[in-house]
Design a protein around this motif. Structure first.
Motif, PDB file in Angstrom:
ATOM      1  N   GLU A 151      61.931 -34.559 -22.292  1.00  0.00           N
ATOM      2  CA  GLU A 151      60.890 -34.038 -23.150  1.00  0.00           C
ATOM      3  C   GLU A 151      60.180 -34.772 -24.076  1.00  0.00           C
ATOM      4  O   GLU A 151      58.505 -35.188 -23.934  1.00  0.00           O
ATOM      5  CB  GLU A 151      61.638 -33.232 -24.595  1.00  0.00           C
ATOM      6  CG  GLU A 151      62.071 -31.799 -24.429  1.00  0.00           C
ATOM      7  CD  GLU A 151      62.490 -31.174 -25.724  1.00  0.00           C
ATOM      8  OE1 GLU A 151      62.486 -31.070 -25.851  1.00  0.00           O
ATOM      9  OE2 GLU A 151      64.186 -31.799 -25.802  1.00  0.00           O
ATOM     10  N   TYR A 152      60.140 -36.110 -23.797  1.00  0.00           N
ATOM     11  CA  TYR A 152      59.799 -37.162 -23.805  1.00  0.00           C
ATOM     12  C   TYR A 152      60.321 -38.858 -23.177  1.00  0.00           C
ATOM     13  O   TYR A 152      61.314 -38.612 -22.624  1.00  0.00           O
ATOM     14  CB  TYR A 152      59.821 -37.987 -25.184  1.00  0.00           C
ATOM     15  CG  TYR A 152      59.706 -37.267 -26.484  1.00  0.00           C
ATOM     16  CD1 TYR A 152      58.461 -37.249 -27.536  1.00  0.00           C
ATOM     17  CD2 TYR A 152      60.770 -36.108 -27.218  1.00  0.00           C
ATOM     18  CE1 TYR A 152      58.123 -36.254 -28.521  1.00  0.00           C
ATOM     19  CE2 TYR A 152      60.229 -35.525 -28.102  1.00  0.00           C
ATOM     20  CZ  TYR A 152      59.121 -35.750 -28.899  1.00  0.00           C
ATOM     21  OH  TYR A 152      58.994 -34.906 -29.459  1.00  0.00           O
ATOM     22  N   ASN A 168      66.173 -35.746 -26.747  1.00  0.00           N
ATOM     23  CA  ASN A 168      65.178 -35.361 -25.695  1.00  0.00           C
ATOM     24  C   ASN A 168      65.850 -34.708 -24.901  1.00  0.00           C
ATOM     25  O   ASN A 168      66.520 -34.996 -23.786  1.00  0.00           O
ATOM     26  CB  ASN A 168      64.796 -37.084 -24.923  1.00  0.00           C
ATOM     27  CG  ASN A 168      64.250 -36.742 -24.020  1.00  0.00           C
ATOM     28  OD1 ASN A 168      63.516 -36.278 -24.321  1.00  0.00           O
ATOM     29  ND2 ASN A 168      63.969 -38.460 -23.584  1.00  0.00           N
ATOM     30  N   LYS A 170      54.887 -37.213 -24.380  1.00  0.00           N
ATOM     31  CA  LYS A 170      55.681 -36.358 -25.105  1.00  0.00           C
ATOM     32  C   LYS A 170      54.856 -35.387 -23.377  1.00  0.00           C
ATOM     33  O   LYS A 170      53.617 -35.148 -23.838  1.00  0.00           O
ATOM     34  CB  LYS A 170      55.773 -35.442 -26.539  1.00  0.00           C
ATOM     35  CG  LYS A 170      55.707 -33.947 -26.586  1.00  0.00           C
ATOM     36  CD  LYS A 170      55.432 -33.148 -28.041  1.00  0.00           C
ATOM     37  CE  LYS A 170      55.879 -32.025 -28.626  1.00  0.00           C
ATOM     38  NZ  LYS A 170      55.695 -30.918 -29.320  1.00  0.00           N
ATOM     39  N   ASN A 171      55.995 -35.328 -22.923  1.00  0.00           N
ATOM     40  CA  ASN A 171      55.816 -34.089 -21.388  1.00  0.00           C
ATOM     41  C   ASN A 171      55.554 -32.855 -22.188  1.00  0.00           C
ATOM     42  O   ASN A 171      55.912 -32.103 -22.478  1.00  0.00           O
ATOM     43  CB  ASN A 171      56.424 -34.823 -20.756  1.00  0.00           C
ATOM     44  CG  ASN A 171      57.255 -35.495 -20.111  1.00  0.00           C
ATOM     45  OD1 ASN A 171      55.943 -36.586 -20.322  1.00  0.00           O
ATOM     46  ND2 ASN A 171      58.086 -35.990 -20.401  1.00  0.00           N
ATOM     47  N   VAL A 207      64.521 -39.239 -31.874  1.00  0.00           N
ATOM     48  CA  VAL A 207      64.361 -37.306 -31.159  1.00  0.00           C
ATOM     49  C   VAL A 207      64.659 -37.411 -29.927  1.00  0.00           C
ATOM     50  O   VAL A 207      65.394 -37.327 -29.956  1.00  0.00           O
ATOM     51  CB  VAL A 207      62.732 -37.108 -31.242  1.00  0.00           C
ATOM     52  CG1 VAL A 207      61.635 -37.156 -32.045  1.00  0.00           C
ATOM     53  CG2 VAL A 207      62.584 -37.973 -29.764  1.00  0.00           C
ATOM     54  N   CYS A 221      55.988 -27.702 -23.227  1.00  0.00           N
ATOM     55  CA  CYS A 221      55.035 -26.971 -23.991  1.00  0.00           C
ATOM     56  C   CYS A 221      53.535 -27.190 -24.357  1.00  0.00           C
ATOM     57  O   CYS A 221      53.028 -27.782 -23.338  1.00  0.00           O
ATOM     58  CB  CYS A 221      56.046 -28.000 -25.895  1.00  0.00           C
ATOM     59  SG  CYS A 221      55.470 -29.554 -25.586  1.00  0.00           S
ATOM     60  N   LEU A 252      61.954 -43.199 -31.394  1.00  0.00           N
ATOM     61  CA  LEU A 252      59.867 -43.153 -31.470  1.00  0.00           C
ATOM     62  C   LEU A 252      59.331 -44.296 -31.407  1.00  0.00           C
ATOM     63  O   LEU A 252      59.086 -44.813 -33.065  1.00  0.00           O
ATOM     64  CB  LEU A 252      59.737 -42.069 -33.108  1.00  0.00           C
ATOM     65  CG  LEU A 252      59.651 -40.406 -32.032  1.00  0.00           C
ATOM     66  CD1 LEU A 252      58.955 -39.124 -33.181  1.00  0.00           C
ATOM     67  CD2 LEU A 252      59.302 -40.173 -30.636  1.00  0.00           C
ATOM     68  N   VAL A 271      52.233 -40.233 -27.438  1.00  0.00           N
ATOM     69  CA  VAL A 271      53.054 -40.245 -29.521  1.00  0.00           C
ATOM     70  C   VAL A 271      52.360 -41.560 -29.718  1.00  0.00           C
ATOM     71  O   VAL A 271      51.818 -41.522 -30.615  1.00  0.00           O
ATOM     72  CB  VAL A 271      54.201 -39.555 -28.969  1.00  0.00           C
ATOM     73  CG1 VAL A 271      54.758 -40.028 -30.495  1.00  0.00           C
ATOM     74  CG2 VAL A 271      54.491 -38.487 -28.507  1.00  0.00           C
ATOM     75  N   SER A 320      51.075 -34.873 -19.844  1.00  0.00           N
ATOM     76  CA  SER A 320      51.806 -35.644 -21.483  1.00  0.00           C
ATOM     77  C   SER A 320      51.149 -35.543 -21.943  1.00  0.00           C
ATOM     78  O   SER A 320      49.475 -35.908 -22.156  1.00  0.00           O
ATOM     79  CB  SER A 320      52.530 -36.795 -20.787  1.00  0.00           C
ATOM     80  OG  SER A 320      53.094 -36.851 -19.941  1.00  0.00           O
ATOM     81  N   LYS A 321      51.088 -36.235 -23.372  1.00  0.00           N
ATOM     82  CA  LYS A 321      50.544 -36.646 -24.990  1.00  0.00           C
ATOM     83  C   LYS A 321      50.703 -37.309 -25.168  1.00  0.00           C
ATOM     84  O   LYS A 321      51.831 -37.360 -25.035  1.00  0.00           O
ATOM     85  CB  LYS A 321      50.119 -35.710 -26.176  1.00  0.00           C
ATOM     86  CG  LYS A 321      49.085 -35.064 -27.094  1.00  0.00           C
ATOM     87  CD  LYS A 321      49.188 -34.385 -28.331  1.00  0.00           C
ATOM     88  CE  LYS A 321      48.363 -33.356 -27.723  1.00  0.00           C
ATOM     89  NZ  LYS A 321      47.909 -32.490 -29.158  1.00  0.00           N
TER      90      LYS A 321
END
Length: 345
Positions: free
Chosen positions: A108-109, A8, A47-48, A6, A342, A35, A87, A84-85
Motif C-alpha cells: 500500500e505504501y 501497510n 501511496k500506491n 499506517v 485505490c 509516515l 505522500v 503512486s501518489k
C-alpha cells in the motif's frame, strides 16, 4: 513526538518458484510503516494506487539473474511497475500530491530511494492507469518493437502472437494506423472476437483450436508474413519461420510459452532465417528510454482522437494481486492486467 504509523499490506514472495506460478507462492502480510523519511536522503514516500502485472516478473521468481533486473528475494515484497501518489518528499523534483509512475512495491505504501526510476505524470487528461498500460511499459514496448525494430512499410503483412495481451493489442492497432494488413492469434473465441470487432485487426484465430499451426498460418496469411511480433516462442515460432517472406523481420518481445519451463524448447528450423534472409532481433524497453517522450506525445494523441482502444483488465484489492498475476499464465486477462489498490483521491 512519536511518528504517525499506517497499516501497510504487502505481497511477499514465499520462495523461488518452479513451474507455473501459483497463488500460494505469494502471501499477504500486514505491517506498520512510519509516515516519515530519513533526514539527508532525497527519498520519497508514496501511496500506491495501481500495480502492473507483467509476464517478465515470472523470470524474477527464479534464483537466477533475469533479463530485466535482479530476482525477487524470498521473504521480501515483490516489486514492479505501478502508479503512486507522493505522500512525503525529500526530493526537489517531487512534491506532496504528485502522481508518479515507475518501480514500486506490491504494497500500500512504499519508500522510493532518491525517487529512483519514477516519472511524474504530467498529463491527466486520460485515465492515469494508462501510464502502466498504453502509455507505460507495454505501450512503449509495442511502439519501439513495431516502429523502431520492425521498420514497417505501409501495405506489409503483420502477424502478432498473444495479440489480445497488453503489448499485442497495441502493436496491432499501431500496424493498422500505419496501413498494414494485420492478423493476430489468441487463446479464446472471446479474444479473437475482440481482435476483429473491437481492435480493428483484419483477421484473427484461436491457436488452441489449430492442430497444425503451420497450416493455420498459411490459411490466415496466404501471402506470407513480412513482420512477426513475437510474444510466444516455441511451436509458434517454428511455424512462423516456415511462413516468413523474403527479408521479413521478427521483433522478439517475449516468449511466454517458455517462461515456466525448466528446459526451453529448441527450434528445429532456424535455417529458414538464412534461406529467407530474415532479420530477427530481440529488444528491451529500457534500451529505448530516450524515445519515451516522443512515444507518449504520439500515442496520447491517438487515444484522445479515438484512434486507439485501450483494453484494461482491472482487479480490485491488493489481496487479489497474486490471483491476477497467476491468471496471466492461464490466459485469463483480456488486455492490460492491472491491480487497483485505490483510486487517485
Amino acid at each position: 513526538m512519536a511518528s504517525i504509523e499506517v497499516s501497510n499490506k504487502q505481497v511477499i514472495l514465499k520462495d523461488y518458484v518452479t513451474g507455473v506460478p501459483k497463488e500460494s507462492d505469494m502471501l499477504i502480510k500486514c505491517t506498520k510503516l512510519p509516515l516519515q523519511l530519513k533526514d539527508g536522503a532525497q527519498d520519497i514516500l508514496v501511496k500506491n494506487l495501481y500495480l502492473s502485472c507483467d509476464p517478465y516478473m515470472r523470470g524474477r521468481m527464479k534464483n537466477i539473474a533475469s533479463y530485466f533486473t535482479a530476482p525477487f528475494t524470498p521473504g521480501l515484497v515483490i516489486n514492479g511497475h505501478g502508479i503512486s501518489k507522493v505522500v512525503i518528499s525529500n526530493h526537489p523534483e517531487f512534491k506532496q500530491g504528485d502522481l508518479v509512475a515507475g518501480f514500486t512495491g506490491w504494497e500500500e505504501y512504499s519508500i522510493i530511494p532518491e525517487g529512483r526510476g519514477m516519472r511524474k505524470i504530467l498529463h491527466t487528461d486520460v485515465p492515469i492507469s494508462y501510464y502502466i498500460g498504453a502509455l507505460g511499459l507495454p505501450g512503449h514496448t509495442a511502439y519501439i518493437g513495431f516502429f523502431k525494430v520492425s521498420s514497417p512499410k505501409p501495405g506489409e503483412t503483420v502477424y502478432i502472437s498473444a495479440a489480445a495481451g497488453a503489448v499485442g493489442q497495441l502493436v496491432g492497432q499501431f500496424a493498422k494506423l500505419h496501413g498494414c494488413y494485420v492478423v493476430g492469434s489468441a487463446g479464446s473465441k472471446e479474444k479473437v472476437d475482440l481482435l476483429k470487432n473491437r481492435l480493428g485487426f483484419d483477421d484473427a484465430f484461436n491457436y488452441k483450436e489449430e492442430p497444425d499451426l503451420n497450416a493455420a498460418l498459411k490459411r490466415y496469411l496466404p501471402n506470407g508474413i513480412d513482420i512477426y511480433f513475437e510474444n510466444v516462442g516455441g511451436d509458434m515460432l517454428e511455424a512462423v519461420l516456415e511462413n516468413m517472406n523474403i527479408f521479413g523481420r521478427i521483433a522478439v518481445c517475449g516468449m511466454i510459452s517458455q517462461y515456466n519451463l525448466e528446459q526451453g524448447k529448441g527450434i528445429k528450423n532456424l535455417s529458414q532465417i538464412i534461406i529467407r534472409r530474415i532479420k530477427m532481433e530481440g529488444f528491451l524497453e529500457p534500451d529505448y528510454a530516450k524515445t519515451y517522450p516522443e512515444f507518449v506525445e504520439k500515442v496520447k494523441g491517438y487515444i484522445k482522437e479515438g484512434k486507439i482502444v485501450c483494453m484494461e483488465d482491472i482487479t480490485d484489492g491488493l489481496e487479489n494481486a497474486p490471483a491476477a498475476f497467476v491468471g496471466l499464465f492461464h490466459g485469463k486477462n483480456i488486455g492490460k492486467q492491472i491491480v487497483r489498490i485505490c483510486d487517485d483521491k
